[in-house]
Design a protein around this motif. Structure first.
Motif, mmCIF file in Angstrom:
data_model
loop_
_atom_site.group_PDB
_atom_site.id
_atom_site.type_symbol
_atom_site.label_atom_id
_atom_site.label_comp_id
_atom_site.label_asym_id
_atom_site.label_seq_id
_atom_site.Cartn_x
_atom_site.Cartn_y
_atom_site.Cartn_z
ATOM 1 N N GLU A 190 33.820 49.324 40.135
ATOM 2 C CA GLU A 190 34.676 48.117 40.176
ATOM 3 C C GLU A 190 34.517 47.313 38.695
ATOM 4 O OE1 GLU A 190 32.669 45.416 42.647
ATOM 5 O OE2 GLU A 190 31.685 46.513 43.659
ATOM 6 N N ARG A 191 35.552 47.139 37.936
ATOM 7 C CA ARG A 191 35.898 47.261 36.854
ATOM 8 C C ARG A 191 36.959 45.392 36.430
ATOM 9 N NH1 ARG A 191 41.025 48.438 34.810
ATOM 10 N NH2 ARG A 191 41.060 48.037 32.015
ATOM 11 N N TYR A 192 35.888 44.757 36.033
ATOM 12 C CA TYR A 192 36.962 43.636 35.376
ATOM 13 C C TYR A 192 37.702 43.261 33.963
ATOM 14 C CZ TYR A 192 34.219 41.864 39.422
ATOM 15 O OH TYR A 192 33.392 41.411 40.832
ATOM 16 N N THR A 193 38.760 43.242 33.180
ATOM 17 C CA THR A 193 39.056 42.874 32.115
ATOM 18 C C THR A 193 39.316 41.741 31.789
ATOM 19 O OG1 THR A 193 39.431 45.240 32.893
ATOM 20 C CG2 THR A 193 40.499 44.018 31.106
ATOM 21 N N ARG A 194 38.960 40.895 31.053
ATOM 22 C CA ARG A 194 39.328 40.085 30.278
ATOM 23 C C ARG A 194 40.363 39.634 29.725
ATOM 24 N NH1 ARG A 194 36.251 35.660 27.286
ATOM 25 N NH2 ARG A 194 34.259 37.068 27.679
ATOM 26 N N HIS A 195 41.431 38.839 30.293
ATOM 27 C CA HIS A 195 42.791 38.735 29.928
ATOM 28 C C HIS A 195 42.535 36.730 29.732
ATOM 29 C CE1 HIS A 195 44.151 42.088 31.039
ATOM 30 N NE2 HIS A 195 43.831 41.932 31.888
ATOM 31 N N GLY A 196 42.309 36.889 28.111
ATOM 32 C CA GLY A 196 42.316 35.406 27.764
ATOM 33 C C GLY A 196 41.376 34.293 28.405
ATOM 34 N N ASP A 197 41.199 33.419 28.129
ATOM 35 C CA ASP A 197 39.952 32.469 28.110
ATOM 36 C C ASP A 197 39.332 32.624 29.189
ATOM 37 O OD1 ASP A 197 38.159 31.197 26.332
ATOM 38 O OD2 ASP A 197 39.123 29.412 25.966
ATOM 39 N N GLY A 198 38.396 32.526 29.888
ATOM 40 C CA GLY A 198 38.015 32.351 31.217
ATOM 41 C C GLY A 198 38.860 33.266 32.766
ATOM 42 N N PHE A 199 40.048 34.666 32.272
ATOM 43 C CA PHE A 199 40.486 34.752 33.490
ATOM 44 C C PHE A 199 39.701 36.162 33.466
ATOM 45 C CE2 PHE A 199 43.923 37.385 34.763
ATOM 46 C CZ PHE A 199 44.262 36.763 36.327
ATOM 47 N N TRP A 200 39.497 36.785 34.099
ATOM 48 C CA TRP A 200 39.252 38.015 34.469
ATOM 49 C C TRP A 200 40.085 38.766 35.385
ATOM 50 C CZ3 TRP A 200 35.340 40.203 31.891
ATOM 51 C CH2 TRP A 200 34.422 39.680 30.606
ATOM 52 N N LEU A 201 40.766 39.978 35.094
ATOM 53 C CA LEU A 201 41.513 40.893 36.560
ATOM 54 C C LEU A 201 40.269 42.508 37.050
ATOM 55 C CD1 LEU A 201 43.690 41.828 37.468
ATOM 56 C CD2 LEU A 201 44.447 43.238 35.670
#
Length: 196
Positions: free
Chosen positions: A148-159
């Motif tokens: 499982e991968r969580y990637t940061r996209h902007g402030d407080g948003f994770w994909l």
């Protein structure tokens, strides 16, 4: 790896002093000491494989990989963890106390076990996502080839995304590398009783 036995509330400095003298590592969450348990053979293989793959791809660049033994301090509360694998890019920022606490990881990897799955997904992930430097968080199953991968996209948003099966690759945008699943799980034998 950590389990859930907890002790009385203590300060971070008391925890670090005790940790320095202890034979057995533990983690620290807002005054509570969380004992860590030994990993399985498969856990050790996956951590070793990830460390070796990352080291070979990052060699000569600005990023460094360490595994099992580096304290990471979360930005939220008084929380200190031992991730399975950590990558930091650029100059490591450390809070110097009794032990160095890494403050600026770029990538954190946790390899799940039955006793730590909820802790890694809840307590640790809640803490890690507030670290400003963190760009990616991987939760790696040791039961089957699944990440499982969580990637940061902007402030407080994770994909969220995931890779499953030995034929795929996990892409790490923060490091500009891809890792083959077959090599991450090299030497880990599937067992018929595995379901997680």
């Amino acid at each position: 790896m950590a389990t859930n036995p907890r002790t009385a509330i203590i300060t971070l400095d008391d925890y670090l002093a005790a940790e320095e003298a202890s034979e057995f590592p533990s983690e620290f969450v807002d005054g509570e000491v969380i004992a860590m348990v030994g990993g399985t053979y498969d856990h050790g293989l996956i951590v070793g494989n990830l460390h070796g793959l990352l080291w070979s791809r990052l060699e000569g660049g600005p990023c460094r990989v360490v595994s099992q033994g580096t304290h990471v301090k979360a930005a939220q509360g008084e929380r200190v963890f031992y991730p399975d694998v950590v990558v930091t890019c650029g100059t490591p920022k450390r809070e110097r106390r009794v032990r160095d606490l890494l403050l600026n990881p770029t990538l954190i990897v946790e390899v799940l076990s039955p006793s730590t799955a909820t802790y890694d997904r809840d307590t640790k992930w809640e803490s890690y996502q507030r670290i400003a430097s963190l760009q990616e968080y991987l939760i790696v199953s040791q039961k089957k080839p699944r990440i499982e991968r969580y990637t940061r996209h902007g402030d407080g948003f994770w994909l969220f995304s995931e890779v499953e099966g030995l034929n795929g690759e996990i892409r790490l945008d923060s490091l500009d590398v891809s890792l083959p699943m077959a090599k991450i799980y090299g030497g880990v034998l599937p067992r018929e009783d595995d379901s997680a």
